[in-house]
Motif scaffolding. Structure first.
Motif, PDB file in Angstrom:
ATOM      1  N   VAL A  33       0.841  -1.202   0.000  1.00 56.92           N
ATOM      2  CA  VAL A  33       0.000   0.000   0.000  1.00 56.92           C
ATOM      3  C   VAL A  33       0.876   1.251   0.000  1.00 56.92           C
ATOM      4  CG1 VAL A  33      -1.672   1.339   1.355  1.00 56.92           C
ATOM      5  CG2 VAL A  33      -2.012  -1.109   1.037  1.00 56.92           C
ATOM      6  N   LEU A  34       1.921   1.274   0.809  1.00 52.81           N
ATOM      7  CA  LEU A  34       2.829   2.431   0.833  1.00 52.81           C
ATOM      8  C   LEU A  34       3.467   2.669  -0.536  1.00 52.81           C
ATOM      9  CD1 LEU A  34       4.688   1.990   4.250  1.00 52.81           C
ATOM     10  CD2 LEU A  34       3.146   3.850   3.611  1.00 52.81           C
ATOM     11  N   ASN A  35       3.932   1.599  -1.172  1.00 53.36           N
ATOM     12  CA  ASN A  35       4.582   1.743  -2.477  1.00 53.36           C
ATOM     13  C   ASN A  35       3.607   2.234  -3.544  1.00 53.36           C
ATOM     14  OD1 ASN A  35       6.742   0.683  -1.097  1.00 53.36           O
ATOM     15  ND2 ASN A  35       7.111  -0.991  -2.503  1.00 53.36           N
ATOM     16  N   VAL A  36       2.409   1.672  -3.565  1.00 52.76           N
ATOM     17  CA  VAL A  36       1.412   2.088  -4.557  1.00 52.76           C
ATOM     18  C   VAL A  36       0.968   3.524  -4.284  1.00 52.76           C
ATOM     19  CG1 VAL A  36      -0.928   1.669  -5.421  1.00 52.76           C
ATOM     20  CG2 VAL A  36       0.635  -0.239  -5.123  1.00 52.76           C
ATOM     21  N   ASP A  37       0.697   3.838  -3.015  1.00 47.09           N
ATOM     22  CA  ASP A  37       0.288   5.211  -2.676  1.00 47.09           C
ATOM     23  C   ASP A  37       1.356   6.223  -3.075  1.00 47.09           C
ATOM     24  OD1 ASP A  37      -2.230   4.696  -1.728  1.00 47.09           O
ATOM     25  OD2 ASP A  37      -1.717   4.912   0.392  1.00 47.09           O
ATOM     26  N   HIS A  38       2.612   5.886  -2.820  1.00 45.02           N
ATOM     27  CA  HIS A  38       3.705   6.791  -3.183  1.00 45.02           C
ATOM     28  C   HIS A  38       3.727   7.031  -4.693  1.00 45.02           C
ATOM     29  CE1 HIS A  38       7.562   8.790  -3.025  1.00 45.02           C
ATOM     30  NE2 HIS A  38       7.993   7.980  -3.969  1.00 45.02           N
ATOM     31  N   ALA A  39       3.548   5.965  -5.460  1.00 47.33           N
ATOM     32  CA  ALA A  39       3.584   6.084  -6.919  1.00 47.33           C
ATOM     33  C   ALA A  39       2.390   6.880  -7.454  1.00 47.33           C
ATOM     34  CB  ALA A  39       3.614   4.690  -7.557  1.00 47.33           C
ATOM     35  N   LEU A  40       1.237   6.746  -6.819  1.00 47.33           N
ATOM     36  CA  LEU A  40       0.023   7.385  -7.327  1.00 47.33           C
ATOM     37  C   LEU A  40      -0.239   8.762  -6.728  1.00 47.33           C
ATOM     38  CD1 LEU A  40      -2.349   4.297  -7.438  1.00 47.33           C
ATOM     39  CD2 LEU A  40      -1.194   5.430  -9.344  1.00 47.33           C
ATOM     40  N   LYS A  41       0.547   9.153  -5.743  1.00 49.84           N
ATOM     41  CA  LYS A  41       0.323  10.418  -5.052  1.00 49.84           C
ATOM     42  C   LYS A  41       0.310  11.603  -6.011  1.00 49.84           C
ATOM     43  CE  LYS A  41       1.865  12.871  -0.958  1.00 49.84           C
ATOM     44  NZ  LYS A  41       2.833  12.880   0.143  1.00 49.84           N
ATOM     45  N   LYS A  42       1.186  11.563  -7.020  1.00 50.53           N
ATOM     46  CA  LYS A  42       1.253  12.692  -7.957  1.00 50.53           C
ATOM     47  C   LYS A  42      -0.015  12.841  -8.789  1.00 50.53           C
ATOM     48  CE  LYS A  42       4.137   9.991 -11.037  1.00 50.53           C
ATOM     49  NZ  LYS A  42       5.454   9.910 -11.641  1.00 50.53           N
ATOM     50  N   TYR A  43      -0.860  11.804  -8.812  1.00 54.58           N
ATOM     51  CA  TYR A  43      -2.131  11.879  -9.525  1.00 54.58           C
ATOM     52  C   TYR A  43      -3.304  12.130  -8.583  1.00 54.58           C
ATOM     53  CZ  TYR A  43       0.440  10.091 -13.488  1.00 54.58           C
ATOM     54  OH  TYR A  43       1.349   9.943 -14.491  1.00 54.58           O
ATOM     55  N   GLY A  44      -3.013  12.279  -7.291  1.00 59.31           N
ATOM     56  CA  GLY A  44      -4.067  12.533  -6.320  1.00 59.31           C
ATOM     57  C   GLY A  44      -4.944  11.330  -6.030  1.00 59.31           C
ATOM     58  N   THR A 108     -16.009   7.087 -15.827  1.00 62.53           N
ATOM     59  CA  THR A 108     -16.058   8.070 -16.903  1.00 62.53           C
ATOM     60  C   THR A 108     -14.826   7.856 -17.775  1.00 62.53           C
ATOM     61  OG1 THR A 108     -14.805   9.679 -15.621  1.00 62.53           O
ATOM     62  CG2 THR A 108     -17.224   9.757 -15.412  1.00 62.53           C
ATOM     63  N   ASP A 109     -14.702   8.625 -18.840  1.00 66.08           N
ATOM     64  CA  ASP A 109     -13.504   8.522 -19.684  1.00 66.08           C
ATOM     65  C   ASP A 109     -12.238   8.823 -18.877  1.00 66.08           C
ATOM     66  OD1 ASP A 109     -15.046   7.817 -21.856  1.00 66.08           O
ATOM     67  OD2 ASP A 109     -15.075   9.833 -22.731  1.00 66.08           O
ATOM     68  N   SER A 110     -12.312   9.841 -18.002  1.00 68.53           N
ATOM     69  CA  SER A 110     -11.125  10.152 -17.193  1.00 68.53           C
ATOM     70  C   SER A 110     -10.887   9.058 -16.151  1.00 68.53           C
ATOM     71  CB  SER A 110     -11.231  11.527 -16.538  1.00 68.53           C
ATOM     72  OG  SER A 110     -12.330  11.598 -15.670  1.00 68.53           O
ATOM     73  N   GLY A 111     -11.945   8.398 -15.694  1.00 68.66           N
ATOM     74  CA  GLY A 111     -11.802   7.270 -14.775  1.00 68.66           C
ATOM     75  C   GLY A 111     -11.126   6.088 -15.450  1.00 68.66           C
ATOM     76  N   VAL A 112     -11.502   5.835 -16.705  1.00 67.52           N
ATOM     77  CA  VAL A 112     -10.866   4.757 -17.466  1.00 67.52           C
ATOM     78  C   VAL A 112      -9.385   5.072 -17.664  1.00 67.52           C
ATOM     79  CG1 VAL A 112     -10.783   3.615 -19.736  1.00 67.52           C
ATOM     80  CG2 VAL A 112     -12.994   4.033 -18.631  1.00 67.52           C
ATOM     81  N   ALA A 113      -9.082   6.321 -18.006  1.00 68.99           N
ATOM     82  CA  ALA A 113      -7.682   6.731 -18.197  1.00 68.99           C
ATOM     83  C   ALA A 113      -6.892   6.559 -16.896  1.00 68.99           C
ATOM     84  CB  ALA A 113      -7.614   8.175 -18.683  1.00 68.99           C
ATOM     85  N   MET A 114      -7.512   6.946 -15.763  1.00 70.47           N
ATOM     86  CA  MET A 114      -6.820   6.803 -14.480  1.00 70.47           C
ATOM     87  C   MET A 114      -6.634   5.324 -14.135  1.00 70.47           C
ATOM     88  SD  MET A 114      -5.213   8.078 -11.984  1.00 70.47           S
ATOM     89  CE  MET A 114      -5.517   9.819 -12.147  1.00 70.47           C
ATOM     90  N   ALA A 115      -7.622   4.499 -14.429  1.00 73.93           N
ATOM     91  CA  ALA A 115      -7.495   3.054 -14.172  1.00 73.93           C
ATOM     92  C   ALA A 115      -6.327   2.469 -14.967  1.00 73.93           C
ATOM     93  CB  ALA A 115      -8.803   2.333 -14.500  1.00 73.93           C
ATOM     94  N   HIS A 116      -6.134   2.949 -16.200  1.00 76.68           N
ATOM     95  CA  HIS A 116      -4.992   2.485 -17.006  1.00 76.68           C
ATOM     96  C   HIS A 116      -3.667   2.930 -16.387  1.00 76.68           C
ATOM     97  CE1 HIS A 116      -7.190   0.613 -20.210  1.00 76.68           C
ATOM     98  NE2 HIS A 116      -7.894   1.708 -20.437  1.00 76.68           N
ATOM     99  N   LYS A 117      -3.600   4.187 -15.907  1.00 74.81           N
ATOM    100  CA  LYS A 117      -2.382   4.670 -15.246  1.00 74.81           C
ATOM    101  C   LYS A 117      -2.096   3.839 -13.997  1.00 74.81           C
ATOM    102  CE  LYS A 117      -2.777   9.485 -16.637  1.00 74.81           C
ATOM    103  NZ  LYS A 117      -3.076  10.848 -16.184  1.00 74.81           N
TER     104      LYS A 117
END
Length: 154
Positions: A33-44, A108-117
């Motif tokens: 969880v720490l590693n994933v949160d750190h990686a995704l933090k820049k995307y909020g 939404t489209d932005s949700g799909v894009a975020m899921a891919h990221k």
């Protein structure tokens, strides 16, 4: 408790948490969880949002209760996360056609894009996590965890 498991139980006389299997399960999960949160933090996006977004990517148009089950979260907590994601533009909600009491959620489209990221970042963390293990070792670990889950679910 049977004698065959006694060595895995931390006792006051012989306390060593490193012999307790659930110590390692929680340590691995927390570090993940720490590693994933750190990686995704820049995307909020935090761990809770990630779990809902990836669950919706796997099961589009799931109900809030289905999402709760998928992410192992209380219904009220899942509802809060869904409405945060809705405010952020990642999901939309609507009443079920057959039963208006059921709220369905979709990306939404932005949700799909975020899921891919998120999947891209998770692939990096997954590869880092299992470095040095063979695919067979990973499968055997997952099989063992499934047995433990079934046992706990009884």
């Amino acid at each position: 408790m049977t004698k065959k498991f006694i060595k895995f139980l931390p006792t006051p006389e012989n306390f060593n948490s490193e012999n307790f299997p659930f110590y390692w399960i929680t340590q691995v999960h927390s570090q993940y969880v720490l590693n994933v949160d750190h990686a995704l933090k820049k995307y909020g996006v935090d761990h809770s949002r990630r779990r809902v977004l990836t669950a919706l990517a796997a099961r589009p148009h799931a109900s809030v209760s289905e999402l709760s089950e998928m992410i192992v979260s209380k219904m009220s907590t899942t509802t809060k996360i869904v409405y945060r994601l809705k405010d952020e533009g990642y999901v939309e909600t609507y009443a079920c056609e057959n039963d208006a009491r059921i709220t369905r959620v979709h990306l939404t489209d932005s949700g799909v894009a975020m899921a891919h990221k998120i999947n891209d970042f998770m692939a990096v963390v997954l590869e880092q996590s299992f470095e040095g293990l063979t695919p067979l070792q990973i499968e055997k670990t997952m099989d063992s965890l499934k047995v433990i889950m079934r046992n706990l679910s009884r």
